[in-house]
Design a protein around this motif. Structure first.
Motif, PDB file in Angstrom:
ATOM      1  N   SER A 116       0.846  -1.202   0.000  1.00 38.95           N
ATOM      2  CA  SER A 116       0.000   0.000   0.000  1.00 38.95           C
ATOM      3  C   SER A 116       0.874   1.242   0.000  1.00 38.95           C
ATOM      4  N   HIS A 117       0.427   2.227  -0.768  1.00 40.15           N
ATOM      5  CA  HIS A 117       1.139   3.508  -0.814  1.00 40.15           C
ATOM      6  C   HIS A 117       0.160   4.622  -1.138  1.00 40.15           C
ATOM      7  N   ILE A 118       0.592   5.846  -0.867  1.00 35.09           N
ATOM      8  CA  ILE A 118      -0.229   7.016  -1.161  1.00 35.09           C
ATOM      9  C   ILE A 118      -0.452   7.080  -2.666  1.00 35.09           C
ATOM     10  N   VAL A 119      -1.686   7.352  -3.057  1.00 32.00           N
ATOM     11  CA  VAL A 119      -2.024   7.440  -4.486  1.00 32.00           C
ATOM     12  C   VAL A 119      -1.073   8.409  -5.187  1.00 32.00           C
ATOM     13  N   GLY A 120      -0.473   7.930  -6.272  1.00 29.25           N
ATOM     14  CA  GLY A 120       0.416   8.777  -7.055  1.00 29.25           C
ATOM     15  C   GLY A 120       1.872   8.754  -6.629  1.00 29.25           C
ATOM     16  N   ALA A 121       2.170   8.088  -5.500  1.00 29.08           N
ATOM     17  CA  ALA A 121       3.559   8.035  -5.030  1.00 29.08           C
ATOM     18  C   ALA A 121       4.416   7.197  -5.967  1.00 29.08           C
ATOM     19  N   ILE A 122       5.694   7.549  -6.028  1.00 28.09           N
ATOM     20  CA  ILE A 122       6.684   6.824  -6.816  1.00 28.09           C
ATOM     21  C   ILE A 122       7.573   6.052  -5.849  1.00 28.09           C
ATOM     22  N   SER A 123       7.816   4.787  -6.153  1.00 29.58           N
ATOM     23  CA  SER A 123       8.705   3.982  -5.325  1.00 29.58           C
ATOM     24  C   SER A 123      10.158   4.297  -5.667  1.00 29.58           C
ATOM     25  N   MET A 124      10.870   4.846  -4.685  1.00 30.53           N
ATOM     26  CA  MET A 124      12.310   5.067  -4.816  1.00 30.53           C
ATOM     27  C   MET A 124      12.952   4.636  -3.502  1.00 30.53           C
ATOM     28  N   PRO A 125      13.198   3.329  -3.342  1.00 27.25           N
ATOM     29  CA  PRO A 125      13.797   2.853  -2.095  1.00 27.25           C
ATOM     30  C   PRO A 125      15.052   3.630  -1.724  1.00 27.25           C
ATOM     31  N   ALA A 126      15.262   3.786  -0.421  1.00 29.39           N
ATOM     32  CA  ALA A 126      16.327   4.648   0.099  1.00 29.39           C
ATOM     33  C   ALA A 126      17.691   4.358  -0.506  1.00 29.39           C
ATOM     34  N   ASP A 127      18.011   3.071  -0.752  1.00 24.47           N
ATOM     35  CA  ASP A 127      19.355   2.739  -1.224  1.00 24.47           C
ATOM     36  C   ASP A 127      19.631   3.201  -2.656  1.00 24.47           C
ATOM     37  N   GLU A 128      18.589   3.527  -3.420  1.00 22.96           N
ATOM     38  CA  GLU A 128      18.806   3.997  -4.791  1.00 22.96           C
ATOM     39  C   GLU A 128      18.233   5.400  -5.028  1.00 22.96           C
ATOM     40  N   VAL A 162       2.377   6.679   5.150  1.00 24.02           N
ATOM     41  CA  VAL A 162       1.187   6.033   4.601  1.00 24.02           C
ATOM     42  C   VAL A 162       0.205   5.632   5.703  1.00 24.02           C
ATOM     43  N   SER A 163       0.707   5.361   6.902  1.00 23.56           N
ATOM     44  CA  SER A 163      -0.194   4.989   8.006  1.00 23.56           C
ATOM     45  C   SER A 163      -1.114   6.154   8.359  1.00 23.56           C
ATOM     46  N   ALA A 164      -0.564   7.356   8.450  1.00 26.38           N
ATOM     47  CA  ALA A 164      -1.376   8.538   8.751  1.00 26.38           C
ATOM     48  C   ALA A 164      -2.344   8.825   7.606  1.00 26.38           C
ATOM     49  N   TRP A 165      -1.868   8.632   6.384  1.00 31.00           N
ATOM     50  CA  TRP A 165      -2.706   8.847   5.192  1.00 31.00           C
ATOM     51  C   TRP A 165      -3.933   7.926   5.232  1.00 31.00           C
ATOM     52  N   LYS A 166      -3.675   6.631   5.515  1.00 29.96           N
ATOM     53  CA  LYS A 166      -4.776   5.655   5.578  1.00 29.96           C
ATOM     54  C   LYS A 166      -5.695   5.929   6.769  1.00 29.96           C
ATOM     55  N   ALA A 167      -5.119   6.363   7.882  1.00 23.31           N
ATOM     56  CA  ALA A 167      -5.897   6.569   9.109  1.00 23.31           C
ATOM     57  C   ALA A 167      -7.004   7.605   8.934  1.00 23.31           C
ATOM     58  N   VAL A 168      -6.783   8.578   8.054  1.00 21.37           N
ATOM     59  CA  VAL A 168      -7.814   9.602   7.843  1.00 21.37           C
ATOM     60  C   VAL A 168      -8.674   9.290   6.617  1.00 21.37           C
ATOM     61  N   GLY A 169      -8.451   8.112   6.031  1.00 21.25           N
ATOM     62  CA  GLY A 169      -9.333   7.666   4.958  1.00 21.25           C
ATOM     63  C   GLY A 169      -8.993   8.178   3.572  1.00 21.25           C
ATOM     64  N   PHE A 170      -7.783   8.716   3.393  1.00 20.96           N
ATOM     65  CA  PHE A 170      -7.384   9.155   2.057  1.00 20.96           C
ATOM     66  C   PHE A 170      -7.039   7.929   1.213  1.00 20.96           C
ATOM     67  N   PRO A 171      -7.146   8.050  -0.117  1.00 18.14           N
ATOM     68  CA  PRO A 171      -6.998   6.859  -0.970  1.00 18.14           C
ATOM     69  C   PRO A 171      -5.563   6.341  -1.057  1.00 18.14           C
TER      70      PRO A 171
END
Length: 124
Positions: A48-60, A107-116
């Motif tokens: 799960s991730h915030i809608v529109g987020a791009i995955s860029m893991p810390a190591d790269e 993302v936990s705070a994002w989900k907690a308030v019901g954002f997509p």
């Protein structure tokens, strides 16, 4: 006659730390352009991730960001913890990004308030 109903207020300027509500206001407003970076590992991003987020893991992250994102881009960053987020944001600022905001609670705070949120289905 103009009605004020339905007009989205202009969000606050980018701050070094943002609440999920601040980011949602920016997304609802639609401009100026911004990028949301999820720096957790890809398994967590896929779950799960915030809608529109791009995955860029810390190591790269730094190499990929410098290759694809202008230094003046508004960046909203979140990791697994606020400490991880602060560390990554500091690294981005060190290499020259001028507009970096840490999303408090991620993302936990994002989900907690019901954002997509979005998930990525992967083949087993």
């Amino acid at each position: 006659m103009h009605h004020l109903f339905g007009i989205i207020p202009i969000p606050q300027p980018l701050q070094s730390r943002s609440l999920v509500y601040d980011l949602k206001a920016r997304l609802d407003w639609g401009k100026p352009a911004l990028t949301i970076l999820d720096v957790r590992d890809r398994v967590l991003f896929n779950a799960s991730h915030i809608v529109g987020a791009i995955s860029m893991p810390a190591d790269e992250l730094i190499d990929r960001a410098l290759a694809s994102l202008p230094l003046n881009r508004d960046l909203y960053v979140y990791g697994e913890t606020d400490e991880d987020t602060a560390l990554i944001a500091s690294q981005l600022r060190t290499v020259g990004y001028r507009h970096v905001s840490e999303i408090r609670g991620g993302v936990s705070a994002w989900k907690a308030v019901g954002f997509p949120i979005e998930t990525v289905l992967t083949a087993a």
